[in-house]
Enzyme design. Structure first.
Site, PDB file in Angstrom:
ATOM      1  NE  ARG A 121      30.410  49.207  39.721  1.00 16.63           N
ATOM      2  CZ  ARG A 121      29.343  48.721  39.276  1.00 16.63           C
ATOM      3  NH1 ARG A 121      28.712  49.448  38.204  1.00 16.63           N
ATOM      4  NH2 ARG A 121      28.871  47.679  39.742  1.00 16.63           N
ATOM      5  NE  ARG A 151      42.823  49.500  37.783  1.00 17.89           N
ATOM      6  CZ  ARG A 151      43.139  49.413  36.615  1.00 17.89           C
ATOM      7  NH1 ARG A 151      44.102  50.011  36.053  1.00 17.89           N
ATOM      8  NH2 ARG A 151      42.580  48.286  35.811  1.00 17.89           N
ATOM      9  CG  ASN A 160      41.414  49.080  41.124  1.00 19.31           C
ATOM     10  OD1 ASN A 160      42.406  48.617  41.628  1.00 19.31           O
ATOM     11  ND2 ASN A 160      40.604  48.369  40.039  1.00 19.31           N
ATOM     12  NE  ARG A 191      42.176  42.588  32.349  1.00 24.12           N
ATOM     13  CZ  ARG A 191      42.067  43.476  33.238  1.00 24.12           C
ATOM     14  NH1 ARG A 191      42.454  44.430  33.826  1.00 24.12           N
ATOM     15  NH2 ARG A 191      40.491  43.740  33.448  1.00 24.12           N
ATOM     16  CG  HIS A 250      45.780  46.546  39.244  1.00 23.68           C
ATOM     17  ND1 HIS A 250      45.676  45.778  38.204  1.00 23.68           N
ATOM     18  CD2 HIS A 250      44.463  46.735  39.658  1.00 23.68           C
ATOM     19  CE1 HIS A 250      44.339  45.600  37.882  1.00 23.68           C
ATOM     20  NE2 HIS A 250      43.633  46.369  38.697  1.00 23.68           N
ATOM     21  CB  THR A 266      36.150  44.597  34.883  1.00 29.27           C
ATOM     22  OG1 THR A 266      36.956  44.853  36.303  1.00 29.27           O
ATOM     23  CG2 THR A 266      36.621  45.521  34.087  1.00 29.27           C
TER      24      THR A 266
END
Length: 332
Positions: free
Chosen positions: A99, A106, A138, A169, A193, A248
């Protein structure tokens, strides 16, 4: 002695259970479970399988979902550490991996996750050789490339969740400014991304009315209304949410279910998702970046050719160079 079940039910045929719309979610962390519940609520699968290495957590999450079966329309929810539970999946969603920590880029995550993928991908391919792979972990663009390389799948069947969430978003924040529902605010974020994503200001519109035509400074430094800040908010939003709640989950889960719906129902909707873009926009390397893609039962069947400004195209090329710089160093 006949059992209660025998007394109640007269069996007419011996059925072999082969799922037709099975979805597997690999990784039962916050993101994986948000994907699972969002997919269940959309009634996209006749079977859902969960896989993880943490067996107690995995079993607990499976049981928790099973206990909600009355309120769902997915008759079979299974889980296991062994990938045989994933057999015959049409779609496999990969959320497993290390994570992102607060403040961590990322891209920093990458080699940690490559090592995890070296175990996951061959197991998926073994049990579901015809599935579509939807990569969410990611850094998603690089890991989609990694999944493509390891799997040996054709590129149409290896999809990264990419900028589907960034664009969502963007449309939400645009809608907040204008007092219009995000569905009626159209705008695309392409490329990587994350930190170097590209907002396509020229295409931003409401009801076909170009905002750039009304307000030529839109998205530039000269803009007195600071619309450029909307894109900055998009880039910063994940970091902000991670800082506030630790990770998230809900928005990415809903975004993934949105993509799953296009695949499972062969909707052929256009999504900004990560695909192999070698040969487009002057990009010569095997990189995956988000461009508008037509998504259906075979995965990505077509790419929409977006007219970009020279600046936007240069930005995309720069993203590609950055990603390739990292990819070529990866140890498979």
């Amino acid at each position: 002695m006949a059992t209660l079940k025998d007394q109640l039910i007269h069996n007419l045929l011996k059925e072999e259970h082969v799922p037709h719309n099975k979805i597997t979610v690999v990784g039962v962390g916050a993101v994986g479970m948000a994907c699972a519940i969002s997919i269940l609520m959309k009634e996209l699968a006749d079977e859902i399988a969960l896989v993880d290495v943490m067996e107690d957590k995995l079993k607990g999450e499976m049981m928790d979902l099973q206990h909600g079966s009355l309120f769902l329309r997915t008759p079979k929810i299974v889980s296991g550490k062994d990938y045989n539970v994933t057999a015959n999946s049409r779609l496999v969603v990969i959320t497993a991996g290390a994570r992102q920590q607060e403040g961590e880029s990322r891209l920093n995550l990458v080699q940690r996750n490559v090592n995890i993928f070296k175990f996951i991908i061959p197991n998926i391919v073994k049990y579901s050789p015809n599935c579509k792979l939807l990569v969410v972990s990611n850094p998603v663009d690089i890991l989609t490339y990694v999944a493509w390389k390891i799997s040996g799948f054709p590129k149409n069947r290896v999809i990264g969740s990419g900028c589907n969430l960034d664009s969502a978003r963007f449309r939400y924040l645009m809608g907040e400014r204008l007092g219009v529902h995000p569905l009626s605010c159209h705008g695309w974020i392409l490329g990587e991304h994350g930190d170097s994503s590209v907002p396509v200001w020229s295409g931003v519109n409401v009801a076909g009315v170009s905002l750039k035509n009304l307000h030529p400074e839109l998205g530039t430094d000269a803009d007195k209304e600071h619309w450029k800040a909307v894109h900055k908010q998009v880039v910063d939003s994940a970091y902000e949410v991670i800082k506030l709640k630790g990770y998230t989950s809900w928005a990415i889960g809903l975004s993934v279910a949105d993509l799953a719906e296009s695949i499972m129902k062969n909707l052929r909707r256009v999504h900004p998702i990560s695909t192999m873009i070698k040969g487009l926009y002057g990009i010569k390397e095997d990189v995956f970046l988000s461009v508008p893609c037509i998504l259906g039962q075979n995965g990505i069947s077509d790419v929409v050719k977006v007219t970009l400004t020279p600046e936007e195209e240069a930005h995309l090329k720069k993203s590609a160079d950055t990603l390739w710089g990292i990819q070529k160093e990866l140890q498979f």
